[in-house]
Design a protein around this motif. Structure first.
Motif, PDB file in Angstrom:
ATOM      1  N   LEU A 177       0.819  -1.209   0.000  1.00  0.00           N
ATOM      2  CA  LEU A 177       0.000   0.000   0.000  1.00  0.00           C
ATOM      3  C   LEU A 177       0.851   1.256   0.000  1.00  0.00           C
ATOM      4  O   LEU A 177       0.545   2.225  -0.699  1.00  0.00           O
ATOM      5  CB  LEU A 177      -0.926  -0.004   1.216  1.00  0.00           C
ATOM      6  CG  LEU A 177      -1.886   1.170   1.369  1.00  0.00           C
ATOM      7  CD1 LEU A 177      -2.887   1.170   0.222  1.00  0.00           C
ATOM      8  CD2 LEU A 177      -2.603   1.090   2.703  1.00  0.00           C
ATOM      9  N   ASP A 178       1.933   1.235   0.778  1.00  0.00           N
ATOM     10  CA  ASP A 178       2.792   2.417   0.881  1.00  0.00           C
ATOM     11  C   ASP A 178       4.220   1.965   1.158  1.00  0.00           C
ATOM     12  O   ASP A 178       4.493   1.345   2.188  1.00  0.00           O
ATOM     13  CB  ASP A 178       2.310   3.334   1.994  1.00  0.00           C
ATOM     14  CG  ASP A 178       3.031   4.663   2.001  1.00  0.00           C
ATOM     15  OD1 ASP A 178       4.063   4.789   1.323  1.00  0.00           O
ATOM     16  OD2 ASP A 178       2.568   5.579   2.686  1.00  0.00           O
ATOM     17  N   PRO A 179       5.164   2.268   0.257  1.00  0.00           N
ATOM     18  CA  PRO A 179       6.565   1.900   0.476  1.00  0.00           C
ATOM     19  C   PRO A 179       7.135   2.473   1.772  1.00  0.00           C
ATOM     20  O   PRO A 179       8.129   1.965   2.289  1.00  0.00           O
ATOM     21  CB  PRO A 179       7.274   2.494  -0.746  1.00  0.00           C
ATOM     22  CG  PRO A 179       6.224   2.580  -1.796  1.00  0.00           C
ATOM     23  CD  PRO A 179       4.949   2.900  -1.055  1.00  0.00           C
ATOM     24  N   GLY A 180       6.501   3.527   2.297  1.00  0.00           N
ATOM     25  CA  GLY A 180       6.967   4.089   3.554  1.00  0.00           C
ATOM     26  C   GLY A 180       6.945   3.091   4.689  1.00  0.00           C
ATOM     27  O   GLY A 180       7.769   3.154   5.604  1.00  0.00           O
ATOM     28  N   PHE A 181       6.001   2.154   4.638  1.00  0.00           N
ATOM     29  CA  PHE A 181       5.947   1.143   5.688  1.00  0.00           C
ATOM     30  C   PHE A 181       7.132   0.187   5.581  1.00  0.00           C
ATOM     31  O   PHE A 181       7.628  -0.306   6.589  1.00  0.00           O
ATOM     32  CB  PHE A 181       4.639   0.362   5.613  1.00  0.00           C
ATOM     33  CG  PHE A 181       4.437  -0.572   6.765  1.00  0.00           C
ATOM     34  CD1 PHE A 181       4.139  -0.077   8.015  1.00  0.00           C
ATOM     35  CD2 PHE A 181       4.546  -1.936   6.593  1.00  0.00           C
ATOM     36  CE1 PHE A 181       3.958  -0.933   9.091  1.00  0.00           C
ATOM     37  CE2 PHE A 181       4.358  -2.800   7.663  1.00  0.00           C
ATOM     38  CZ  PHE A 181       4.063  -2.296   8.916  1.00  0.00           C
ATOM     39  N   GLY A 182       7.583  -0.065   4.346  1.00  0.00           N
ATOM     40  CA  GLY A 182       8.789  -0.872   4.166  1.00  0.00           C
ATOM     41  C   GLY A 182       9.981  -0.204   4.806  1.00  0.00           C
ATOM     42  O   GLY A 182      10.831  -0.862   5.423  1.00  0.00           O
ATOM     43  N   LEU A 183      10.073   1.127   4.675  1.00  0.00           N
ATOM     44  CA  LEU A 183      11.136   1.887   5.325  1.00  0.00           C
ATOM     45  C   LEU A 183      11.020   1.778   6.834  1.00  0.00           C
ATOM     46  O   LEU A 183      12.017   1.628   7.549  1.00  0.00           O
ATOM     47  CB  LEU A 183      11.062   3.349   4.892  1.00  0.00           C
ATOM     48  CG  LEU A 183      11.991   4.327   5.604  1.00  0.00           C
ATOM     49  CD1 LEU A 183      13.444   3.952   5.360  1.00  0.00           C
ATOM     50  CD2 LEU A 183      11.721   5.754   5.140  1.00  0.00           C
ATOM     51  N   PHE A 184       9.787   1.830   7.333  1.00  0.00           N
ATOM     52  CA  PHE A 184       9.542   1.697   8.764  1.00  0.00           C
ATOM     53  C   PHE A 184      10.084   0.361   9.283  1.00  0.00           C
ATOM     54  O   PHE A 184      10.773   0.312  10.306  1.00  0.00           O
ATOM     55  CB  PHE A 184       8.042   1.812   9.013  1.00  0.00           C
ATOM     56  CG  PHE A 184       7.612   1.550  10.428  1.00  0.00           C
ATOM     57  CD1 PHE A 184       7.799   2.510  11.402  1.00  0.00           C
ATOM     58  CD2 PHE A 184       7.017   0.349  10.772  1.00  0.00           C
ATOM     59  CE1 PHE A 184       7.401   2.277  12.702  1.00  0.00           C
ATOM     60  CE2 PHE A 184       6.617   0.114  12.070  1.00  0.00           C
ATOM     61  CZ  PHE A 184       6.807   1.083  13.044  1.00  0.00           C
ATOM     62  N   LEU A 185       9.794  -0.725   8.578  1.00  0.00           N
ATOM     63  CA  LEU A 185      10.272  -2.043   8.987  1.00  0.00           C
ATOM     64  C   LEU A 185      11.788  -2.121   8.923  1.00  0.00           C
ATOM     65  O   LEU A 185      12.434  -2.689   9.807  1.00  0.00           O
ATOM     66  CB  LEU A 185       9.667  -3.128   8.091  1.00  0.00           C
ATOM     67  CG  LEU A 185       8.192  -3.458   8.294  1.00  0.00           C
ATOM     68  CD1 LEU A 185       7.770  -4.561   7.344  1.00  0.00           C
ATOM     69  CD2 LEU A 185       7.929  -3.878   9.729  1.00  0.00           C
ATOM     70  N   THR A 186      12.370  -1.557   7.867  1.00  0.00           N
ATOM     71  CA  THR A 186      13.826  -1.586   7.719  1.00  0.00           C
ATOM     72  C   THR A 186      14.494  -0.895   8.895  1.00  0.00           C
ATOM     73  O   THR A 186      15.502  -1.379   9.440  1.00  0.00           O
ATOM     74  CB  THR A 186      14.240  -0.909   6.403  1.00  0.00           C
ATOM     75  OG1 THR A 186      13.613  -1.592   5.311  1.00  0.00           O
ATOM     76  CG2 THR A 186      15.741  -0.943   6.221  1.00  0.00           C
ATOM     77  N   ARG A 187      13.950   0.231   9.302  1.00  0.00           N
ATOM     78  CA  ARG A 187      14.525   0.969  10.416  1.00  0.00           C
ATOM     79  C   ARG A 187      14.383   0.184  11.722  1.00  0.00           C
ATOM     80  O   ARG A 187      15.290   0.191  12.564  1.00  0.00           O
ATOM     81  CB  ARG A 187      13.850   2.333  10.530  1.00  0.00           C
ATOM     82  CG  ARG A 187      14.105   3.220   9.327  1.00  0.00           C
ATOM     83  CD  ARG A 187      13.372   4.530   9.422  1.00  0.00           C
ATOM     84  NE  ARG A 187      13.896   5.360  10.506  1.00  0.00           N
ATOM     85  CZ  ARG A 187      13.435   6.575  10.769  1.00  0.00           C
ATOM     86  NH1 ARG A 187      12.447   7.081  10.050  1.00  0.00           N
ATOM     87  NH2 ARG A 187      13.956   7.279  11.744  1.00  0.00           N
ATOM     88  N   MET A 188      13.255  -0.494  11.910  1.00  0.00           N
ATOM     89  CA  MET A 188      13.073  -1.292  13.119  1.00  0.00           C
ATOM     90  C   MET A 188      14.084  -2.424  13.187  1.00  0.00           C
ATOM     91  O   MET A 188      14.696  -2.665  14.226  1.00  0.00           O
ATOM     92  CB  MET A 188      11.648  -1.865  13.163  1.00  0.00           C
ATOM     93  CG  MET A 188      10.593  -0.881  13.601  1.00  0.00           C
ATOM     94  SD  MET A 188       9.087  -1.715  14.160  1.00  0.00           S
ATOM     95  CE  MET A 188       8.664  -2.673  12.715  1.00  0.00           C
ATOM     96  N   VAL A 189      14.262  -3.134  12.062  1.00  0.00           N
ATOM     97  CA  VAL A 189      15.200  -4.247  12.041  1.00  0.00           C
ATOM     98  C   VAL A 189      16.624  -3.752  12.283  1.00  0.00           C
ATOM     99  O   VAL A 189      17.396  -4.365  13.031  1.00  0.00           O
ATOM    100  CB  VAL A 189      15.111  -4.998  10.695  1.00  0.00           C
ATOM    101  CG1 VAL A 189      16.219  -6.027  10.580  1.00  0.00           C
ATOM    102  CG2 VAL A 189      13.750  -5.676  10.563  1.00  0.00           C
TER     103      VAL A 189
END
Length: 203
Positions: A177-189
């Protein structure tokens, strides 16, 4: 040369918009094109006196508008979560709440990693590494990125806990839905890996 009647023009425009909508891959452009076709069909149906078509598109128009509002609301929540310091609390409305008692096991080492978790209340210990976490901590997300997609440690509740769960399916849905959430996950990991490295050095 006779001009084409405006009713015929409206019918051609409406049909063309429907045709174009089939080529839309993104949700927002597709819904906007659908709304445009609804308006064109309403104009056409009013001029031609086609009541069934008029009723159909009068119903579809607010439905498409509502879906756009829903889409934009979800996108805003996810984008907010992807900016600044990672904060899973901003997407709690999209997660499922679960409660555990002291001594309960949330997941065991080797279990399939089908979700990430957020500890809203309580304390949890990862038995194999001897690490404890408190409220406000995200955990379990790394398994989503492993080839085996299995848990790397057992998570045991030291106290009564309130945990929020985001399923792998929802993670994928939000990422699409939004690539921003992928960035969110990357930062968490990345933050979790840094924390693990620091914990290993301290040990």
């Amino acid at each position: 040369m006779n001009e084409l009647p405006w009713i015929d023009i409206a019918s051609y425009v409406a049909s063309s918009l429907v045709f174009v909508a089939f080529f839309m891959k993104a949700i927002l452009p597709l819904r906007l094109m659908a709304i445009a076709s609804n308006v064109a069909f309403i104009v056409y149906a009013l001029g031609a006196g086609l009541v069934p078509i008029l009723v159909l598109h009068l119903c579809l128009l607010p439905l498409n508008a509502w879906r756009i509002l829903q889409h934009m609301a979800v996108v805003r929540r996810v984008r907010d979560a992807a900016t600044g310091a990672p904060d899973i609390r901003k997407i709690l409305p999209l997660m499922q709440m679960q409660t555990y008692g002291a001594g309960d096991v949330i997941f065991r080492k080797g279990d399939p990693g089908r979700s990430l978790r957020y500890l809203a209340e309580g304390r949890v210990r990862f038995d194999e590494v001897g690490v404890e976490i408190g409220e406000g901590t995200v955990f379990g997300e790394i398994a989503l990125f492993l080839d085996t997609q299995s848990r790397t440690a057992t998570a045991t509740c030291l106290t009564d806990c309130t945990v929020y769960r985001l399923s792998k399916e929802k993670v994928i849905e939000l990422t699409v839905l939004d690539p921003g959430f992928g960035l969110f996950l990357t930062r968490m990991v990345a933050e979790r890996l840094q924390q693990n490295v620091e914990a290993t050095r301290s040990a």
